[in-house]
Design a protein around this motif. Structure first.
Motif, short mmCIF file in Angstrom:
data_model
loop_
_atom_site.label_atom_id
_atom_site.label_comp_id
_atom_site.label_asym_id
_atom_site.label_seq_id
_atom_site.Cartn_x
_atom_site.Cartn_y
_atom_site.Cartn_z
N MET A 1 -23.77 5.67 3.35
CA MET A 1 -22.38 5.90 2.92
C MET A 1 -22.16 4.57 2.11
O MET A 1 -22.83 3.43 2.25
N LYS A 2 -21.49 4.76 1.15
CA LYS A 2 -21.28 3.80 0.06
C LYS A 2 -19.89 3.70 -0.48
O LYS A 2 -19.14 4.69 -0.72
N VAL A 3 -19.29 2.63 -0.65
CA VAL A 3 -17.97 2.23 -0.84
C VAL A 3 -17.89 1.37 -2.33
O VAL A 3 -18.62 0.42 -2.25
N LEU A 4 -17.36 1.67 -3.26
CA LEU A 4 -17.29 0.95 -4.87
C LEU A 4 -15.89 0.23 -4.76
O LEU A 4 -14.82 1.09 -4.55
N LEU A 5 -15.79 -1.10 -4.74
CA LEU A 5 -14.64 -1.73 -4.72
C LEU A 5 -14.38 -2.26 -6.07
O LEU A 5 -15.55 -2.96 -6.86
N VAL A 6 -13.07 -2.24 -6.63
CA VAL A 6 -12.86 -2.40 -8.12
C VAL A 6 -11.97 -3.58 -8.00
O VAL A 6 -10.82 -3.73 -7.74
N TYR A 17 -9.96 -10.37 -5.10
CA TYR A 17 -11.38 -10.51 -4.60
C TYR A 17 -11.41 -10.93 -2.92
O TYR A 17 -11.89 -10.27 -2.40
N THR A 18 -10.51 -11.77 -2.62
CA THR A 18 -10.56 -12.21 -1.46
C THR A 18 -10.03 -11.32 -0.33
O THR A 18 -10.66 -10.90 0.69
N ALA A 19 -9.10 -10.17 -0.82
CA ALA A 19 -8.69 -9.12 -0.03
C ALA A 19 -9.78 -8.18 -0.04
O ALA A 19 -10.09 -7.69 1.07
N LEU A 20 -10.57 -7.88 -1.17
CA LEU A 20 -11.57 -6.85 -1.21
C LEU A 20 -12.76 -7.26 -0.41
O LEU A 20 -13.41 -6.52 0.32
N LEU A 78 -13.49 4.77 -2.83
CA LEU A 78 -13.29 3.85 -3.87
C LEU A 78 -12.17 3.39 -3.57
O LEU A 78 -11.09 3.67 -3.02
N VAL A 79 -11.96 1.76 -3.66
CA VAL A 79 -11.02 0.73 -3.51
C VAL A 79 -10.84 0.20 -4.47
O VAL A 79 -11.69 -0.46 -5.29
N VAL A 80 -9.47 0.05 -5.03
CA VAL A 80 -9.03 -0.38 -6.36
C VAL A 80 -7.96 -1.67 -5.97
O VAL A 80 -7.11 -1.22 -5.22
N GLY A 81 -8.40 -2.68 -6.42
CA GLY A 81 -7.51 -4.03 -6.24
C GLY A 81 -7.09 -4.70 -7.41
O GLY A 81 -7.64 -4.65 -8.53
N SER A 82 -5.59 -4.73 -7.47
CA SER A 82 -5.21 -5.36 -8.52
C SER A 82 -4.20 -6.63 -8.39
O SER A 82 -3.42 -6.56 -7.13
N PRO A 83 -3.94 -7.47 -8.98
CA PRO A 83 -3.04 -8.30 -9.23
C PRO A 83 -1.59 -7.75 -9.86
O PRO A 83 -1.70 -6.74 -10.26
N VAL A 84 -0.48 -8.20 -9.21
CA VAL A 84 0.60 -7.83 -9.88
C VAL A 84 1.15 -8.41 -11.04
O VAL A 84 1.34 -9.81 -11.04
N TYR A 85 1.31 -7.78 -12.05
CA TYR A 85 2.07 -8.29 -13.47
C TYR A 85 3.32 -7.61 -13.35
O TYR A 85 3.28 -6.51 -14.00
N TYR A 86 4.50 -8.05 -13.82
CA TYR A 86 5.65 -7.64 -13.97
C TYR A 86 5.90 -6.29 -13.09
O TYR A 86 6.15 -5.15 -13.33
N ALA A 87 5.58 -6.45 -11.87
CA ALA A 87 5.78 -5.44 -10.83
C ALA A 87 4.87 -4.07 -10.88
O ALA A 87 5.20 -2.90 -10.91
#
Length: 205
Positions: A1-6, A17-20, A78-87
């Motif tokens: 099995m494979k997970v792609l993290l963005v 990145y630290t969270a991912l 699929l895991v998608v990670g983002s910083p918060v910009y203007y909520a």
């Protein structure tokens, strides 16, 4: 099995990145292969609704979106990670996801999705909600953790001090691994849910 993290942050090794990466450790313990792709620092433009992807099977803009499409098709989660910009999420990441989900015609049913937001202070839940919509429009079950998936910190050094946030990442990854394995067993025994032909209405009389 494979997970792609963005990684949707412009910073390659920041708090997103630290969270991912914390999730990666749990996936590895569960025998699940992972790959992190860094899109937040790329020059990715938004969709122009040209529909070329419907004819050619790929986006007319030949950038990281087309590179990621094959990886997305081949993954179980699929895991998608983002910083918060203007909520809300990073605009580059949203442009990437809009085009990735629109130009890929393969069936995404029962691929497992998860989203993660990182912020110095606020805007985590609105970003979290925004990212989850990509999964729910395509038949992807959304993995949950022990809270809304977010981590606080303005840098990687600060993020690791958010003990609850780091624990959330581990819980999320463990739950996601269990869900992917359970779905794989279910597909073996029962197959995928049957689908009706899609009906599209534009609310015009």
């Amino acid at each position: 099995m494979k997970v792609l993290l963005v990684n949707g942050s412009p910073h390659a090794k920041g708090s997103t990145y630290t969270a991912l990466h914390e999730m990666e450790k749990v996936f590895a313990e569960n025998g699940i292969e992972t790959e992190i792709i860094h899109v937040g620092n790329q020059d990715i433009r938004g969709c122009i609704a040209c529909r070329s992807c419907r004819k050619n099977g790929k986006c007319v803009f030949d950038d990281m979106v087309n590179e990621a499409a094959a990886k997305f098709e081949g993954c179980d989660g699929l895991v998608v990670g983002s910083p918060v910009y203007y909520a809300s999420a990073n605009a580059t990441l949203i442009a990437f996801l809009d085009r990735l989900f629109y130009c890929t015609g393969f069936d995404k049913t029962m691929k497992v999705g998860a989203s993660v937001a990182s912020a110095r202070r606020g805007g985590l839940t609105s970003t979290f909600d925004q990212l989850n919509k990509y999964f729910t429009i395509t038949g992807m079950p959304v993995a949950s953790g022990q809270y809304w998936n977010g981590i606080h910190g303005n840098s990687a050094q600060e993020a690791v001090q958010d003990e609850e946030g780091m624990q959330m990442m581990r819980t999320l990854a463990g739950n996601m691994a269990f869900l992917m394995k359970s779905i794989a067993l279910g597909k073996e025994k029962y197959g995928l849910p049957e689908k009706e032909p899609v009906k599209r209405t534009n609310f015009i009389r």
